[in-house]
Design a protein around this motif. Structure first.
Motif, PDB file in Angstrom:
ATOM      1  N   HIS A  50      -6.193  -3.651  -6.587  1.00 16.25           N
ATOM      2  CA  HIS A  50      -5.936  -3.570  -5.149  1.00 16.25           C
ATOM      3  C   HIS A  50      -5.979  -2.117  -4.679  1.00 16.25           C
ATOM      4  O   HIS A  50      -6.556  -1.810  -3.624  1.00 16.25           O
ATOM      5  CB  HIS A  50      -4.563  -4.182  -4.854  1.00 16.25           C
ATOM      6  CG  HIS A  50      -4.336  -4.552  -3.417  1.00 16.25           C
ATOM      7  ND1 HIS A  50      -3.702  -3.715  -2.533  1.00 16.25           N
ATOM      8  CD2 HIS A  50      -4.659  -5.666  -2.719  1.00 16.25           C
ATOM      9  CE1 HIS A  50      -3.623  -4.315  -1.348  1.00 16.25           C
ATOM     10  NE2 HIS A  50      -4.198  -5.501  -1.426  1.00 16.25           N
ATOM     11  N   VAL A  51      -5.413  -1.205  -5.440  1.00 14.75           N
ATOM     12  CA  VAL A  51      -5.441   0.216  -5.056  1.00 14.75           C
ATOM     13  C   VAL A  51      -6.870   0.740  -4.919  1.00 14.75           C
ATOM     14  O   VAL A  51      -7.122   1.668  -4.145  1.00 14.75           O
ATOM     15  CB  VAL A  51      -4.672   1.122  -6.065  1.00 14.75           C
ATOM     16  CG1 VAL A  51      -3.175   0.866  -5.981  1.00 14.75           C
ATOM     17  CG2 VAL A  51      -5.181   0.949  -7.486  1.00 14.75           C
ATOM     18  N   GLN A  52      -7.773   0.155  -5.674  1.00 11.34           N
ATOM     19  CA  GLN A  52      -9.168   0.614  -5.651  1.00 11.34           C
ATOM     20  C   GLN A  52      -9.979  -0.103  -4.568  1.00 11.34           C
ATOM     21  O   GLN A  52     -10.826   0.510  -3.920  1.00 11.34           O
ATOM     22  CB  GLN A  52      -9.790   0.382  -7.046  1.00 11.34           C
ATOM     23  CG  GLN A  52     -11.300   0.497  -7.126  1.00 11.34           C
ATOM     24  CD  GLN A  52     -11.788   1.941  -7.059  1.00 11.34           C
ATOM     25  OE1 GLN A  52     -11.077   2.851  -6.644  1.00 11.34           O
ATOM     26  NE2 GLN A  52     -13.027   2.151  -7.439  1.00 11.34           N
ATOM     27  N   THR A  53      -9.736  -1.383  -4.378  1.00 10.48           N
ATOM     28  CA  THR A  53     -10.619  -2.166  -3.500  1.00 10.48           C
ATOM     29  C   THR A  53     -10.074  -2.407  -2.111  1.00 10.48           C
ATOM     30  O   THR A  53     -10.831  -2.677  -1.195  1.00 10.48           O
ATOM     31  CB  THR A  53     -10.890  -3.564  -4.097  1.00 10.48           C
ATOM     32  OG1 THR A  53      -9.664  -4.311  -4.104  1.00 10.48           O
ATOM     33  CG2 THR A  53     -11.442  -3.471  -5.511  1.00 10.48           C
ATOM     34  N   SER A  54      -8.765  -2.334  -1.930  1.00  6.57           N
ATOM     35  CA  SER A  54      -8.190  -2.884  -0.703  1.00  6.57           C
ATOM     36  C   SER A  54      -7.135  -2.000  -0.053  1.00  6.57           C
ATOM     37  O   SER A  54      -6.311  -2.474   0.723  1.00  6.57           O
ATOM     38  CB  SER A  54      -7.569  -4.255  -1.013  1.00  6.57           C
ATOM     39  OG  SER A  54      -8.505  -5.102  -1.636  1.00  6.57           O
ATOM     40  N   GLU A  55      -7.131  -0.706  -0.363  1.00  9.60           N
ATOM     41  CA  GLU A  55      -6.118   0.155   0.251  1.00  9.60           C
ATOM     42  C   GLU A  55      -6.754   1.341   0.968  1.00  9.60           C
ATOM     43  O   GLU A  55      -6.089   2.344   1.240  1.00  9.60           O
ATOM     44  CB  GLU A  55      -5.060   0.561  -0.793  1.00  9.60           C
ATOM     45  CG  GLU A  55      -4.374  -0.682  -1.370  1.00  9.60           C
ATOM     46  CD  GLU A  55      -3.154  -0.426  -2.229  1.00  9.60           C
ATOM     47  OE1 GLU A  55      -2.825   0.740  -2.492  1.00  9.60           O
ATOM     48  OE2 GLU A  55      -2.514  -1.425  -2.634  1.00  9.60           O
ATOM     49  N   ALA A 106      -5.843   4.910   0.443  1.00 11.49           N
ATOM     50  CA  ALA A 106      -4.453   5.372   0.540  1.00 11.49           C
ATOM     51  C   ALA A 106      -4.021   6.193  -0.682  1.00 11.49           C
ATOM     52  O   ALA A 106      -3.385   7.238  -0.526  1.00 11.49           O
ATOM     53  CB  ALA A 106      -3.504   4.187   0.753  1.00 11.49           C
ATOM     54  N   THR A 120       0.831  -1.201   0.000  1.00 14.87           N
ATOM     55  CA  THR A 120       0.000   0.000   0.000  1.00 14.87           C
ATOM     56  C   THR A 120       0.866   1.252   0.000  1.00 14.87           C
ATOM     57  O   THR A 120       0.605   2.203  -0.746  1.00 14.87           O
ATOM     58  CB  THR A 120      -0.956  -0.018   1.212  1.00 14.87           C
ATOM     59  OG1 THR A 120      -1.850  -1.140   1.061  1.00 14.87           O
ATOM     60  CG2 THR A 120      -1.767   1.250   1.303  1.00 14.87           C
TER      61      THR A 120
END
Lengths: 347, 347, 347, 347
Positions: free
Chosen positions: A85-90, A93, A61
């Motif tokens: 991942h940057v869109q769904t799980s960070e 950030a 992240t």
């Protein structure tokens, strides 16, 4: 039988040994030590990028968000896959580190953005005005969140569209080793030669303890990264223990060996699952994850047998009679006998 | 002979062994593992704070900035000593994490804020208006940046003033162990019993590899911290390796032993330096650092002898004939023979 | 013949006169004046909300972004229509003011979110975890960006779903008067009685010079708003000139008269356009805008005749032989003879 | 008898008339209108800066914070006087808009920074490192918060020091007209010719309703400003009413006439107060404010007589027998008979 996450696995013994070996007397802190210099040089050499800036952080992240902040202002738009991942799980950030940029999801099968989809979303977002914001960056995950892999040609085609619109290109390589291991190309071919400006190169999921390298192929942005990393609280003082991980990970191509092993285990697991009645394999197994839809009965049996994996998407409950969609991830430490035992328990 | 920084030192062998011992098979990631739970419980017990929330991060800057963001909104004022690490050495991390809070420096001899000075600065900042902002938090560093230590009574006196004005109280305990080691009081006496709401408890400088614990004595703020830590990129996935450090560090009071040793070495070093002609010891040696002003000639001799330390403040050049002011830091790994060798070289 | 924007229109003479009339000697600044107090009270009365906090700003973007920042933390998700102004036309202001919240678009015909669509998107975003972020707020635009209007029942149905998930509810009422004018309900029915927590009430597009009121129905958030407005640079010092606009705008229901007139003009325009061969009216004309798809030939004729409007979406070029989709907006100052002249020029 | 604030005053009749005159039919919004273009050109001409970018906002806080965000990154340091408005009265707006920059106060008599003081503070902040942050900008207020004025030579001397350290230079000209009025130099002499990069030029306190111009002498930064202004919610849609104020304000040098009048009134007031027994004038009366320390008895008499002013600093209570320090501000609308009446009431 853990197929839940490649974050659950431990540290490869050679990497753990390297950490212990780095524990010799005082050395300069904050990356001023010689292990760090050697690790940075080794990455530059490996990527055939003698000018690249190389920085280490402890989380994907941080690597991603700090990288995107180099490419997008607070009024920028960052184009990413819907399931990135940057869109769904960070947890926002990227928005936090850029001070407000907007992530614009691009849909696409198998976790991949196609040139057509990118072009279409760019057209819809075509107004580069003070009202709509500024199109700023494209980020690609490789291997993707669905276990598939972009080839160098695919990356290049997307980068070309991005660059024509003035966007910078970032690659989230949390599983870059897994992508590379199946492609038989050079690291440079999959990154800067294909138009990538910044790579987040993940070590943690692939046998390290906690280290991600950020390779900035245009070194002019390096100083800004250094300031951003420090004020993020992401500059580790005893830096040698990060760098020692990287060196051992690269040494003798351990990183690729571990990735190839994890990929092979996923391949075996996928083959075995495909043979079970009622099971559908939902994605090509290009790297170290298998996505499948399985009968409810099989899901119950798996739980009873102690086979751990994630429902994917998480919004499923998995407690009815409907088939469930699941994600199984193999790691550097997944053993063939575990795969076989899991398959046997389900047969 | 390293007296430059306690970040230069390595990892204590027992802590390194604990990291290696934690490397057994897969465990849940992101802090869901049992080592983490035990480490959190151990800290709650040690601080006699069964309700406290406990979180781990890898840097003091992250610990401090995330903590202050729990106490101050973006339009808040955070009162700190003029020389506080958050003010001088964290590149605006508190401002970044709070989304804009203003650090208000409070002057004071020996790195310490006095009740009088705090009251005076609060009075000057007395307008809690939409124009002036909101007085939000007090942060104390203990041990201070000048190696001195606040006693429980001193902390309590400052907290009382702060609380009367509605401020939350944070303690930057990057060297909390060094402070505690010299005081012979319980951890709770120096923190929540003295009015501290949140403690950044530093392990890294005192024998760990990279771990700082944040103790939030009011657990209602714990969930917010968890969100903030993740979006900061500061949530380490393979969490057990942080927690294992904490456990080994606390085990058998190792943390206090290491701090006492570092303090004792600084004491020796200070005594020895004080005997040298022309040397002035500038601060009480309450913890593990010695601040002294030495003749230019002595400074040159130290450099030649390979004795490393920092000019303090950094703005001195140290290449003239004027006396120079220096900071010498001892660590858990400083040996008495090193101290003696250094003193001999200077004699 | 301007149908481009209701921001192009001037100030209604009664409102301009009120501004001039407020220009009498010195009065307290920053909202401490009596005109401001009366205007605030008048809005509380009108909305049957004696406890509501009322604040004035000069732009809809400020009103919306400051409001959303009261409802969502930086790690929050704000659900909005795909075409919401906050999502498409505010350059990341909501992300900036919330310090990183993510806007989650909800698709829906006619610019409206349906309960089904909201429930579905909430389910997909169901993970309220440190990785995925926190579901925080719903924002509805009324009248919508496509000129349609939510009824009180529709607002209530959506609010109920939102509240059941712990979300706050914001209404972007840049054209609230236009929505209300067609519904024959009380302001309270369309807002707090239907579950709305905060309303951005737009005056500027409807005859004012530059003023938007923010009504915070839960006054506990008022102080935070005041701090946020000031540090946004959005607190106008000579506040009486904002408040005078509001008073004149509300006086004798001028605001509703102006909105009804604009709506009626749009109705006429829509009816006339619908009669032209090859023209398709794309949305119900519920408020003051007409969305239509017209033949290329008609578009050229309109341009030649000096009829101004926007291509909608903006990505169309309008210079081929394909039909073009357009938006025509009527304002308080659109005259029936202009509408007729435009229709005649196109017939 | 209002001497509390120049924000309390109304709008000059010629400016109000210009606003009313701008109210003719529809024009392009967001600054695309011809009044705006003319006003921008007029300012470029007046400042002999044909390339300068000119933008309008409605508050000094927005003008200052947006300007500083062009000069300082989030890890930057902005040097300002201890009593600068950006430091004391903008609720962290500069920190918010820069995403975290630190304001570093420079002490100095009479509200002015001296070259010596600036050099000294820069030396203390000399470490341009990832730990300490980056020295980024100097901001000067002219006229100052203490009613004094920097001459072109003084500005140039400070700019030279700043530029030698790589700092950009901003001038907070909330009362620039008052400064210029007393100096008999050209606007360019006091700004870009003296090394100023960006000027916040205040109209509001000097007879306008709500308008501040930002002059960016290096136009390369103009596009960034435009994005920043919009996402701040600070882009006024019906822009002509801002621009019309500027045009009328500049027309026939009205802005300087109004400033000269306000300055003259302050001069009279200061002379008169100085003659009263026990009164001390604390600052040179260079512009439109008088700072004085007066006996408690006189303060009471002033309150009874309805003479309004601010205690300065605000932390005084003014209800004891101690002398109180006060600020009296004259505006464009202060009348000589008011000044005389006030002096008479106090005599």
């Amino acid at each position: 039988m853990n197929f839940a996450s490649d974050n659950a696995g431990g540290v490869h013994p050679r990497i753990m040994a390297a950490i212990a070996a780095a524990n010799e007397g005082p050395v300069p802190s904050y990356g001023g030590d010689s292990i760090t210099r050697v690790a940075q040089d080794r990455l530059r050499e490996l990527f055939d990028a003698p000018e690249a800036a190389v920085h280490f952080v402890v989380s994907g992240t941080a690597a991603n968000a700090l990288s995107l902040a180099l490419l997008s202002p607070g009024w920028g738009k960052v184009f990413c896959h819907t399931d990135a991942h940057v869109q769904t799980s960070e947890t926002g950030a990227p928005e936090f580190f850029t001070a407000g940029a907007k992530l614009v999801p691009v849909p696409g099968a198998a976790g991949k953005i196609t040139p057509e989809a990118l072009a279409e979303v760019l057209e819809v977002n075509g107004r580069d005005s003070v009202h709509a914001g500024q199109n700023a960056a494209l980020t690609l995950t490789n291997a993707t969140e669905w276990g598939t892999v972009y080839s160098p040609d695919e990356v290049e085609a997307l980068s070309a569209i991005a660059r024509a619109e003035g966007l910078g290109v970032h690659m989230d390589g949390a599983r870059f080793a897994n992508a590379l291991a199946g492609l038989d190309v050079a690291p440079a071919d999959l990154t800067w030669r294909a138009g990538v400006d910044i790579l987040s190169l993940g070590g943690t999921k692939n046998g390290c303890m906690a280290v991600e390298a950020v390779l900035i192929f245009d070194p002019a942005k390096s100083e800004e990264f250094a300031f951003r990393r420090k004020r993020a609280g992401a500059l580790v003082s005893k830096h040698r223990y990060l760098s020692a991980q990287i060196l051992a990970w690269l040494d003798g191509d351990l990183w690729l060996q571990l990735a190839r092993h994890a990929n092979a285990m996923a391949h075996e697991l996928g083959l075995g699952l495909a043979r079970l009645p009622g099971v559908r394999i939902d994605q090509r197994v290009d790297s170290n994850a298998v996505f499948a839809t399985i009968p409810a009965e099989l899901h119950r049996r798996a739980c009873e047998a102690g086979i751990s994996y994630h429902l994917w998407p998480h919004t499923q409950t998995g407690d009815g009679e409907e088939p469930v969609s699941i994600r199984l991830v193999c790691g550097w430490d997944t053993r063939l006998d575990e795969v076989n035992a899991a398959l046997q328990a389900l047969a």
